[in-house]
Design an enzyme around this catalytic site. Structure first.
Site, PDB file in Angstrom:
ATOM      1  N   TRP A 103       1.209  -1.447   0.045  1.00  0.00           N
ATOM      2  CA  TRP A 103      -0.044   0.042  -0.450  1.00  0.00           C
ATOM      3  C   TRP A 103       0.705   1.597  -0.025  1.00  0.00           C
ATOM      4  CZ3 TRP A 103      -3.771  -1.675  -1.925  1.00  0.00           C
ATOM      5  CH2 TRP A 103      -4.270  -3.080  -1.463  1.00  0.00           C
ATOM      6  N   ASP A 172      -1.956   6.715   5.660  1.00  0.00           N
ATOM      7  CA  ASP A 172      -2.661   6.141   5.036  1.00  0.00           C
ATOM      8  C   ASP A 172      -3.609   4.520   6.835  1.00  0.00           C
ATOM      9  OD1 ASP A 172      -4.754   2.941   4.903  1.00  0.00           O
ATOM     10  OD2 ASP A 172      -3.330   3.020   3.311  1.00  0.00           O
ATOM     11  N   LYS A 196     -12.173  -2.205   6.908  1.00  0.00           N
ATOM     12  CA  LYS A 196     -11.663  -2.814   7.953  1.00  0.00           C
ATOM     13  C   LYS A 196     -12.047  -2.819   9.297  1.00  0.00           C
ATOM     14  CE  LYS A 196      -8.278  -3.595   4.231  1.00  0.00           C
ATOM     15  NZ  LYS A 196      -7.527  -2.943   3.596  1.00  0.00           N
TER      16      LYS A 196
HETATM   17  C1  PLP Z   1      -7.329  -2.442   2.068  1.00  0.00           C
HETATM   18  C2  PLP Z   1      -6.199  -1.157   2.388  1.00  0.00           C
HETATM   19  C3  PLP Z   1      -6.022   0.148   1.218  1.00  0.00           C
HETATM   20  C4  PLP Z   1      -6.442  -0.241  -0.263  1.00  0.00           C
HETATM   21  O1  PLP Z   1      -8.133   0.246   0.123  1.00  0.00           O
HETATM   22  P1  PLP Z   1      -8.861   0.000  -1.123  1.00  0.00           P
HETATM   23  O2  PLP Z   1      -9.959   1.178   0.088  1.00  0.00           O
HETATM   24  O3  PLP Z   1      -9.533  -1.235  -0.930  1.00  0.00           O
HETATM   25  O4  PLP Z   1      -8.620   1.219  -2.335  1.00  0.00           O
HETATM   26  C5  PLP Z   1      -4.943   0.834   0.942  1.00  0.00           C
HETATM   27  N1  PLP Z   1      -4.164   1.363   2.406  1.00  0.00           N
HETATM   28  C6  PLP Z   1      -4.406  -0.307   3.152  1.00  0.00           C
HETATM   29  C7  PLP Z   1      -3.427  -0.122   4.348  1.00  0.00           C
HETATM   30  C8  PLP Z   1      -5.267  -1.562   3.298  1.00  0.00           C
HETATM   31  O5  PLP Z   1      -5.333  -2.200   3.717  1.00  0.00           O
END
Ligand code: PLP
Length: 360
Positions: A103, A172, A196
């Site tokens: 990511w 993020d 998540k």
């Molecule tokens: C799952 C995830 C993403 C991607 O998320 P999307 O909503 O599918 O774009 C980005 N960063 C992290 C840390 C993730 O776990």
């Protein structure tokens, strides 16, 4: 309805049962209005109240100061990889990134489209099995911000505490937002896809310091400017109403449970159960190095890929679902986000002991 199983999926992931039950009712008839929540105008009084309450609860739970805007956007966390540099970088500007996994890498790729990128640290050569300490890297003094991923969902690593830097931080937090307390004031932007730890897929929460809203270049399309969404209370266009509503329910559930501090304590207990099980034997091997271990995604291997496949197959048959590791690391991964019950972790630990006895 069949008994619910234990869902270890990395995302979308398990949600509190009471949240699902409430959502199931409201989808048919919300507030006794004779129509379902997802059939209502986003400009209706009822939906505006839902969005306002969701934001207020998020502010309270995360102690977000008044000089930050909370935005509910679409496009997933992945759109933020580009939207951040689109708004904050430009000709001759530099940003610093810590490469701790897929990511982070994807964010670096997007940032390079809009400015210069300093990758100050990478753990790629060790299959991203750790995150750096502050002393492991130096940040370019010309940098606009220091970007990192708090929890690396795929590898099961997590910054044990937030990096300290002179620079504004951007993170993020898709896979560990609301899982632990932290001070948001060194951050310019914190964002997370909801699917998540906060709710269903479809909404990305972006928390942005107000003074950053005016940095976007003039020629940036309207929808990609944070200011557009900030000025319109995330209702410049139709927001992801249902996702925002479910996030709101999850936040109420979290408040009832005692808030982020109480959640953090439970998360540590749940993760410790699994790490103790892994550490008590040579049969299981954790992927993440000590000091970098995630309390959200626990990654581990068995002695052989064949045993891993058998382990996952038998676990699934017992209602322990979603334990297969990400294809880039293999092995097993137990995602135990906020809503994942402790009883499910205990069931997995019991199964691990049983499986080892039969197969070692
Ligand atoms: C799952 C995830 C993403 C991607 O998320 P999307 O909503 O599918 O774009 C980005 N960063 C992290 C840390 C993730 O776990």
């Amino acid at each position: 309805m069949p008994e619910r199983i234990y869902n270890f999926s990395a995302g979308p992931s398990t949600l509190p049962e009471e949240v699902l039950a409430q959502a199931a009712k409201d989808i048919v008839n919300f507030n006794n209005k004779g129509m379902g929540l997802i059939e209502m105008s986003h400009r209706s009084k009822d939906f505006i109240a839902v969005a306002d309450e969701c934001e207020a609860n998020l502010r309270e739970l995360m102690k977000i100061p008044a000089n930050y805007k909370v935005l509910f956007l679409q496009g997933g966390a992945s759109t933020q990889f580009a939207m951040i540099p689109m708004n904050l970088l430009g000709e001759g500007k530099t940003a610093t990134y810590l490469n701790t996994g897929v990511w982070a890498k994807k964010s670096i790729k997007e940032a390079k489209l809009f400015g210069k990128v300093q990758v100050a640290y990478t753990s790629e050569e060790s299959t991203f099995n750790h995150v750096p300490k502050d002393s492991d890297y130096t940040v370019d003094p010309a940098s606009e911000y220091l970007y990192f991923v708090t929890n690396n969902t795929i590898y099961g690593t997590q910054f044990p505490s937030m990096p300290k830097s002179e620079k504004m931080l951007i993170a993020d937090m898709s896979s560990d937002i609301l899982s632990r307390e932290f001070d948001i004031t060194p951050f310019g932007i914190v964002y997370a896809g909801a699917q998540k730890n906060m709710g269903p897929a479809g909404v990305t929460v972006v928390i942005i310091r107000e003074d950053l809203l005016d940095r976007a270049p003039e020629n940036l399309p309207t929808m990609f400017k944070y200011k557009t969404h900030a000025d319109n209370g995330s209702m410049f266009n139709t927001p992801p109403c249902f996702s925002i509503y479910v996030v709101g329910l999850v936040l109420k559930w979290l408040k009832k449970l005692g808030g982020v501090a109480a959640m953090e304590k439970i998360n540590k207990e749940k993760a410790a159960l699994l790490y103790n099980a892994i550490d008590s034997t040579d049969f299981y091997r954790g992927h993440a190095k000590e000091g970098s271990r995630s309390n959200m995604n626990i990654t581990f291997n068995l002695p052989t890929p064949e045993l891993e496949a058998q382990f996952i197959k038998e676990a699934t048959a017992l209602g322990l679902d979603g334990l297969k590791g990400h294809r880039s690391v293999g092995g097993c991964r137990a995602s135990i986000y906020n809503a994942f019950p402790k009883a499910g972790v205990e069931a997995l630990v019991a199964f691990m002991k049983e499986f080892e006895k039969k197969n070692s």
